[in-house]
Design a protein around this motif. Structure first.
Motif, mmCIF file in Angstrom:
data_model
loop_
_atom_site.group_PDB
_atom_site.id
_atom_site.type_symbol
_atom_site.label_atom_id
_atom_site.label_comp_id
_atom_site.label_asym_id
_atom_site.label_seq_id
_atom_site.Cartn_x
_atom_site.Cartn_y
_atom_site.Cartn_z
ATOM 1 N N GLN A 58 0.901 -1.280 -0.086
ATOM 2 C CA GLN A 58 -0.018 -0.020 0.145
ATOM 3 C C GLN A 58 1.008 1.288 0.067
ATOM 4 O OE1 GLN A 58 -2.617 -0.454 3.316
ATOM 5 N NE2 GLN A 58 -3.930 -1.652 2.262
ATOM 6 N N TYR A 76 0.004 -15.629 -6.216
ATOM 7 C CA TYR A 76 0.039 -14.188 -5.479
ATOM 8 C C TYR A 76 -0.993 -14.320 -4.301
ATOM 9 C CZ TYR A 76 2.560 -12.684 -9.434
ATOM 10 O OH TYR A 76 3.543 -12.367 -10.434
ATOM 11 N N ARG A 94 -2.697 -12.047 -1.046
ATOM 12 C CA ARG A 94 -2.833 -10.706 -0.274
ATOM 13 C C ARG A 94 -2.849 -10.847 0.964
ATOM 14 N NH1 ARG A 94 -7.715 -6.502 -1.277
ATOM 15 N NH2 ARG A 94 -7.097 -4.905 0.214
#
Length: 150
Positions: A43, A70, A72
């Motif tokens: 972020q 991937y 998160r």
């Protein structure tokens, strides 16, 4: 993702034997929580991690998905890994093992210990460490795929 430490709960979910708490939220379901990987993006306000950092992360309630290409993951459950000192596989396993190691510091030889949830990731690590420290133990596990409420 470089490495993932699958827990017994992951295996139960994949077998279809657990639905209530650990059941797949939807399909397709990608298992895995505790992992080690390379940061690809952060972020904008992230100060500690940057792309290219190797990190270890423990699972959170959702999303799990560590076995995907991937994943998160919240920065609050990650820590940087020095791969010159520890392998990605070892780093992935540390997430659940570290809680057991902290608890085992309190175990004394010849003590009796009750371990509830001994078939899970933390519980199974803790039983091995308690035995190594000379304690006897009683394990609480369940084979019922349905959680009972009174």
């Amino acid at each position: 993702t470089l490495a993932v430490a699958l827990a017994p709960g992951d295996c139960r979910v994949l077998s279809g034997k657990t639905r209530e708490l650990q059941g797949p939220p939807s399909f397709p379901y990608i298992p895995g929580g505790d992992c080690c990987g390379v940061v690809v993006q952060t972020q904008e306000d992230e100060k500690y991690f940057k792309p290219g950092d190797v990190v270890a992360a423990r699972f959170t309630v959702a999303p799990r998905d560590a076995m995907a290409e991937y994943a998160r993951i919240s920065a609050t459950v990650c820590e940087k890994v020095d791969t010159s000192k520890i392998s990605p596989e070892e780093a992935a396993a540390l997430a659940s093992a570290s809680a057991a190691v902290c608890l085992s510091d309190y175990v004394k030889p010849n003590e009796r210990i009750l371990v509830l949830g001994a078939s899970g990731g933390v519980g199974s690590h803790f039983v091995q460490l308690a035995r190594e420290r000379g304690a006897s133990y009683i394990c609480g596990v369940s084979s019922s795929p349905v959680r009972r409420r009174n």
